[in-house]
Design a protein around this motif. Structure first.
Motif, PDB file in Angstrom:
ATOM      1  N   ASN A   1      -3.099  -2.747   7.138  1.00 16.85           N
ATOM      2  CA  ASN A   1      -2.320  -2.676   5.906  1.00 16.85           C
ATOM      3  C   ASN A   1      -2.526  -1.335   5.191  1.00 16.85           C
ATOM      4  O   ASN A   1      -1.622  -0.843   4.502  1.00 16.85           O
ATOM      5  CB  ASN A   1      -2.689  -3.836   4.989  1.00 16.85           C
ATOM      6  CG  ASN A   1      -2.322  -5.171   5.601  1.00 16.85           C
ATOM      7  OD1 ASN A   1      -1.403  -5.258   6.419  1.00 16.85           O
ATOM      8  ND2 ASN A   1      -3.033  -6.224   5.234  1.00 16.85           N
ATOM      9  N   LYS A   2      -3.702  -0.734   5.378  1.00 18.04           N
ATOM     10  CA  LYS A   2      -3.947   0.587   4.801  1.00 18.04           C
ATOM     11  C   LYS A   2      -3.052   1.637   5.454  1.00 18.04           C
ATOM     12  O   LYS A   2      -2.575   2.577   4.799  1.00 18.04           O
ATOM     13  CB  LYS A   2      -5.418   0.956   4.971  1.00 18.04           C
ATOM     14  CG  LYS A   2      -5.799   2.264   4.292  1.00 18.04           C
ATOM     15  CD  LYS A   2      -7.283   2.557   4.487  1.00 18.04           C
ATOM     16  CE  LYS A   2      -7.657   3.887   3.820  1.00 18.04           C
ATOM     17  NZ  LYS A   2      -9.083   4.224   4.024  1.00 18.04           N
ATOM     18  N   GLN A   3      -2.800   1.488   6.766  1.00 20.80           N
ATOM     19  CA  GLN A   3      -1.910   2.425   7.461  1.00 20.80           C
ATOM     20  C   GLN A   3      -0.500   2.352   6.887  1.00 20.80           C
ATOM     21  O   GLN A   3       0.166   3.380   6.733  1.00 20.80           O
ATOM     22  CB  GLN A   3      -1.873   2.105   8.969  1.00 20.80           C
ATOM     23  CG  GLN A   3      -3.228   1.998   9.651  1.00 20.80           C
ATOM     24  CD  GLN A   3      -4.092   3.218   9.442  1.00 20.80           C
ATOM     25  OE1 GLN A   3      -3.643   4.354   9.608  1.00 20.80           O
ATOM     26  NE2 GLN A   3      -5.344   2.992   9.058  1.00 20.80           N
ATOM     27  N   PHE A   4      -0.060   1.158   6.565  1.00 26.01           N
ATOM     28  CA  PHE A   4       1.263   1.006   5.973  1.00 26.01           C
ATOM     29  C   PHE A   4       1.329   1.685   4.606  1.00 26.01           C
ATOM     30  O   PHE A   4       2.274   2.407   4.297  1.00 26.01           O
ATOM     31  CB  PHE A   4       1.613  -0.484   5.818  1.00 26.01           C
ATOM     32  CG  PHE A   4       1.917  -1.181   7.112  1.00 26.01           C
ATOM     33  CD1 PHE A   4       2.717  -0.586   8.066  1.00 26.01           C
ATOM     34  CD2 PHE A   4       1.411  -2.439   7.373  1.00 26.01           C
ATOM     35  CE1 PHE A   4       3.004  -1.230   9.261  1.00 26.01           C
ATOM     36  CE2 PHE A   4       1.685  -3.094   8.560  1.00 26.01           C
ATOM     37  CZ  PHE A   4       2.487  -2.483   9.519  1.00 26.01           C
ATOM     38  N   GLN A   5       0.304   1.454   3.788  1.00 23.69           N
ATOM     39  CA  GLN A   5       0.314   1.975   2.419  1.00 23.69           C
ATOM     40  C   GLN A   5       0.226   3.494   2.380  1.00 23.69           C
ATOM     41  O   GLN A   5       0.767   4.134   1.480  1.00 23.69           O
ATOM     42  CB  GLN A   5      -0.846   1.365   1.634  1.00 23.69           C
ATOM     43  CG  GLN A   5      -0.707  -0.140   1.412  1.00 23.69           C
ATOM     44  CD  GLN A   5      -1.975  -0.773   0.883  1.00 23.69           C
ATOM     45  OE1 GLN A   5      -2.972  -0.103   0.644  1.00 23.69           O
ATOM     46  NE2 GLN A   5      -1.943  -2.091   0.699  1.00 23.69           N
ATOM     47  N   GLU A   6      -0.462   4.079   3.371  1.00 30.81           N
ATOM     48  CA  GLU A   6      -0.647   5.526   3.375  1.00 30.81           C
ATOM     49  C   GLU A   6       0.395   6.254   4.220  1.00 30.81           C
ATOM     50  O   GLU A   6       0.351   7.478   4.337  1.00 30.81           O
ATOM     51  CB  GLU A   6      -2.050   5.859   3.895  1.00 30.81           C
ATOM     52  CG  GLU A   6      -3.169   5.339   3.007  1.00 30.81           C
ATOM     53  CD  GLU A   6      -4.543   5.645   3.564  1.00 30.81           C
ATOM     54  OE1 GLU A   6      -4.602   6.127   4.724  1.00 30.81           O
ATOM     55  OE2 GLU A   6      -5.548   5.429   2.856  1.00 30.81           O
ATOM     56  N   SER A   7       1.325   5.520   4.788  1.00 26.28           N
ATOM     57  CA  SER A   7       2.326   6.138   5.650  1.00 26.28           C
ATOM     58  C   SER A   7       3.265   7.034   4.851  1.00 26.28           C
ATOM     59  O   SER A   7       3.554   6.792   3.679  1.00 26.28           O
ATOM     60  CB  SER A   7       3.137   5.048   6.366  1.00 26.28           C
ATOM     61  OG  SER A   7       4.217   5.610   7.066  1.00 26.28           O
ATOM     62  N   GLU A   8       3.748   8.094   5.504  1.00 26.43           N
ATOM     63  CA  GLU A   8       4.739   8.963   4.866  1.00 26.43           C
ATOM     64  C   GLU A   8       6.069   8.253   4.713  1.00 26.43           C
ATOM     65  O   GLU A   8       6.899   8.657   3.892  1.00 26.43           O
ATOM     66  CB  GLU A   8       4.913  10.237   5.708  1.00 26.43           C
ATOM     67  CG  GLU A   8       3.668  11.106   5.767  1.00 26.43           C
ATOM     68  CD  GLU A   8       3.885  12.352   6.610  1.00 26.43           C
ATOM     69  OE1 GLU A   8       5.001  12.493   7.161  1.00 26.43           O
ATOM     70  OE2 GLU A   8       2.949  13.166   6.726  1.00 26.43           O
TER      71      GLU A   8
END
Length: 810
Positions: free
Chosen positions: A255-262
């Motif tokens: 979920n962190k990858q989603f939130q930090e995605s460009e």
């Protein structure tokens, strides 16, 4: 002592054959139902539990949010694969499972290619075989990764395709080259053979290809915003990892990858880990799994089995106490000569045990006869003898003998206490059991029995009504006399499809023919996003897509609210439904015509708006959908206006075979496809109908027992009334009246109970029927007629006896 109990019990049952037969039949039916429920429940809950460390295997599910439109998907974004494999030490192995890989598979034998019918291909990584267990006949799990173009096939497929040497044989598949915008062929070499998939697995594949070697050809975009239900990830946690903490860490990492995605589009996306044992029952993320079971329907099945069991126990109690007068002298003599009550209780429980264990043994062979009808309903993967199947499962013995003991106590303890409690003086004078409290108990038990049976028949009628509603609901398009089949891909497929379409249109019985990318109605989702201007600002829409040709709309009789279908010479045009028109801000359908949407870096213009229709089963609400123009699609649809549908279809298919040089096409009737979406409801109504019949039959045996008891209790009253001029019809009606009143008493209890369960079950359907007074009246009427028919003959027999016989015995 136990030996004497059983010997005496056997002799007693042999003397009272009618009593023993009626009880045996009731218990036999009850135990057969319980064993059928056990079979279905244990089969459905056994899916994929045979894999080693199944409790440590999970699937990554995605909860995607597209500007407020939420979609649950069993797939995962493509870039997540490398991250999970390298960044998280809690994951012991990561399995990748990509279904619907490539298409139009062919085997190469003797230098010639021939079509592989209905293959189930999947692309996997090395970790997949470290997680899921397969039995390898030739080669091993790593063979396909050790040679170029390696592939593994199932044993049944190898036997079907090749004679003799299989390793080294060639098969080919078609893939779509997205840069060249054309289909190309890829040749593979068989490197391993694995045993066929077990019946109780949801991983039904008969061709495995290595994912890493062919990922560029499989059409999965390596971007976070690309999501496909076919791209599935299965992490296996380490043996020493705390499950709860491990799952939380993995989910937080994703979920962190989603939130930090460009890509701000996916900032609200979330991933969840689902245990392997829950996947078979997944109706949210695995909505398009055609074989999924539902926990709700299994719960209903367990409830129905429990109802039939209670009915069988009540039946035993009523019959035992009803025939107790025939054993009164036996009990009296035993008490006079000094038998303690506990011995009498043990004796009667021994008789019950003999009946129950005999019924249990016979029920296994009864199910053997029922299995051919039951197996296709639940697609039970059982071949050969059912008795052998049961006896090969260790848990069966615990269940069977534990159940025998419980049923013996449940059914036998009350009759044993009643029989052993006879007063010796009354028993020797043949006047036992004459107190009113015993009769009240028996009547109450019959009311409970009828109540449960009425709830069952209510459920059967309600499920049937909902199924009929789903099948007759207007879907918004014409699916009568309409069918389709899939065309093979190849260098000349588009030209051949155009030729086929023109030839088919010339047939006198053909209204229209069309090519498209996917069926008009299906359980799967093909989602896209597009940008558009709304109130002067750029916005995004999220919708389903079905690429079609201009004839598609007339082929399915779709109704245009504004504009029209695109012309053959037009490009970058599309038709939308009224839901999508509203989503892009059109106050009425006419305002949507001419509007433009940007999708895949292309600008598409709306040429028409069609009325909303159901392009998914009625278990789902209508959503936004667009139809971009596409000159060629593999799905060939046709609609007839006259003649024999099967004969017409054969002629159309014959043309396709000649043009494409294919031996066989699998055809689909749209109406049958629509009906096939409600398989769980069809299973439920068939099983409910069968169990309802058995419950009512058992109930009939109980009523026979109570009528016999009442007739014995009122034998003197009946005889006196006959002497004073009462006719047989009048006396019979008097006895039947009491049972009809019992039915109405049961209805007072059954109807509110059935309404609660019925409303709860219907709440699962966005489109549903109402319960209505008709179902309630139908339940009561069926119960009254059934009860009247059941008790009439026994009552008539009691009323027809010579009064002198009864009065002389007094």
């Amino acid at each position: 002592m136990l030996k004497n109990f059983l010997k005496t019990a056997f002799r007693s049952l042999a003397r009272n054959r009618l009593y023993a037969t009626l009880n045996l039949v009731g218990l036999l039916l009850g135990m057969a139902v319980i064993l059928m429920v056990f079979l279905i429940y244990s089969y459905e809950t056994s899916f994929d539990t045979f894999h080693s460390d199944a409790d440590r295997i999970y699937r990554v599910n995605t909860r995607a949010d597209f500007n407020g439109f939420k979609m649950d998907n069993r797939g995962a974004p493509r870039p997540l694969y490398e991250l999970l494999e390298s960044e998280l030490p809690e994951i012991e192995s990561l399995g990748l499972y990509l279904t619907n890989t490539m298409r139009n598979w062919k085997a190469i034998r003797g230098g010639e290619k021939f079509t592989i019918e209905n293959p189930l291909p999947a692309a996997v990584n090395k970790g997949f075989f470290n997680i899921f267990d397969y039995n390898w006949i030739e080669g091993n799990s790593q063979s396909i990764f050790s040679i170029p173009n390696g592939v593994a096939i199932s044993r049944s497929l190898s036997e079907k395709l090749f004679n003799g040497q299989v390793i080294g044989a060639e098969i080919s598949a078609v893939y779509h080259d997205y840069e060249a915008k054309e289909d190309k062929s890829f040749d593979f070499q068989v490197a391993a053979i694995f045993d066929d998939s077990r019946p109780n697995t949801d991983f039904k594949s008969d061709i495995f290809i290595p994912y890493e070697a062919y990922q560029d050809y499989l059409g999965i975009q390596n971007v976070w915003g690309s999501l496909s239900s076919n791209f599935q990830l299965y992490p296996k946690l380490g043996d020493q990892v705390d499950r709860a903490m491990g799952i939380e860490k993995i989910e937080n990492f994703i979920n962190k990858q989603f939130q930090e995605s460009e890509n701000t589009f996916i900032h609200n996306w979330r991933c969840e880990l689902m245990p392997l044992q829950d996947i078979h029952f997944d109706g949210i993320f695995g909505h398009d799994n055609p074989r999924k079971a539902t926990k709700e329907n299994l719960s209903i099945l367990l409830l129905v089995g429990f109802i039939v069991l209670i009915s069988a126990s009540i039946n035993f109690i009523n019959l035992s106490t009803a025939f107790s007068f025939s054993r009164a002298k036996e009990v009296g003599i035993r008490k006079v000569i000094g038998s303690p009550r506990i011995w009498l209780v043990g004796q009667f429980l021994a008789e019950t045990f003999l009946l129950v264990i005999t019924a249990g043994m016979l029920s296994l062979f009864m199910i053997e006869l029922v299995l051919p009808q039951l197996g296709p309903i639940y697609e039970l993967g059982i071949s050969g003898s059912l008795v052998r199947f049961f006896l090969s499962r260790p848990e069966f013995y615990l269940f069977f003998f534990g159940f025998v003991v419980i049923l013996t106590l449940l059914s036998g303890i009350y009759p044993a206490m009643v029989l052993s409690g006879f007063n010796p003086n009354q028993a020797l004078r043949t006047k036992p059991g004459s107190n009113k409290s015993s009769l009240v108990i028996r009547r109450s038990l019959v009311i409970v029995q009828i109540t449960l049976s009425m709830v069952l028949i209510f459920g059967t009628l309600l499920v049937n009504r909902q199924l009929e509603f789903l099948n007759t609901q207007d879907l918004g398009f014409n699916h009568e006399h309409t069918g389709y089949f899939f065309l093979p891909s190849g260098p000349e497929s588009q030209e051949k499809a155009a030729t086929l379409k023109e030839r088919v249109k010339l047939l006198p019985y053909v209204l229209e023919a069309s090519t498209a990318g996917s069926p008009i109605i299906s359980t799967g989702w093909s989602k896209s996003t597009a940008e558009f201007e709304k109130d002067g600002e750029k916005s995004e829409a999220f919708f389903d897509t079905k690429s079609v040709d201009p004839e598609y709309f007339s082929a399915y009789g779709m109704r245009f609210l504004a504009g029209k279908a695109f012309e053959p010479e037009q490009n970058e045009v599309m038709v939308v439904n009224e839901s999508l028109a509203r989503e892009i801000g059109a106050n009425n359908p006419e305002d949507a015509v001419g509007r433009e949407l940007t999708m895949n870096e292309k600008t598409w213009r709306i040429s028409g708006v069609v009325a909303d229709f159901h392009f998914q089963p009625l278990n789902n609400e209508i959503r936004s959908i667009m139809f971009p123009k596409q000159d060629f699609g593999n799905l060939f649809s046709y609609r007839f206006n006259q003649g024999d549908f099967q004969a017409n279809t054969l002629e159309v298919v014959g043309m396709a075979k000649e043009l494409f040089e294919v031996n066989e096409f699998k055809t689909y009737t749209v109406s049958e496809v629509v009906g096939g979406f409600y398989g769980e409801e069809k299973k439920l109504i068939k099983v409910l109908g069968l169990f309802t019949f058995l419950a009512y039959f058992i109930c009939a045996l109980g009523m026979v027992g109570l009528v016999s008891y009442l007739a014995f209790q009122k034998r003197k009253e009946i005889s006196i009334r006959r002497v004073f001029g009462a006719g047989i019809v009048q006396v019979t009606a008097g006895l039947m009246k009491e049972f009809v009143l019992l039915v109405f008493g049961a209805a007072v209890l059954a109807i509110p109970l059935a309404l609660v369960f019925g409303q709860k079950w219907l709440a699962n359907f966005p489109y549903r029927t109402g319960i209505g007074i008709g179902i309630i009246l139908g339940v009561v009427l069926i119960s009254v007629l059934f009860t009247g028919f059941t008790v009439f003959f026994q009552s008539h027999y009691a009323a027809s006896r010579n009064p002198a016989d009864n009065l002389r015995s007094e």
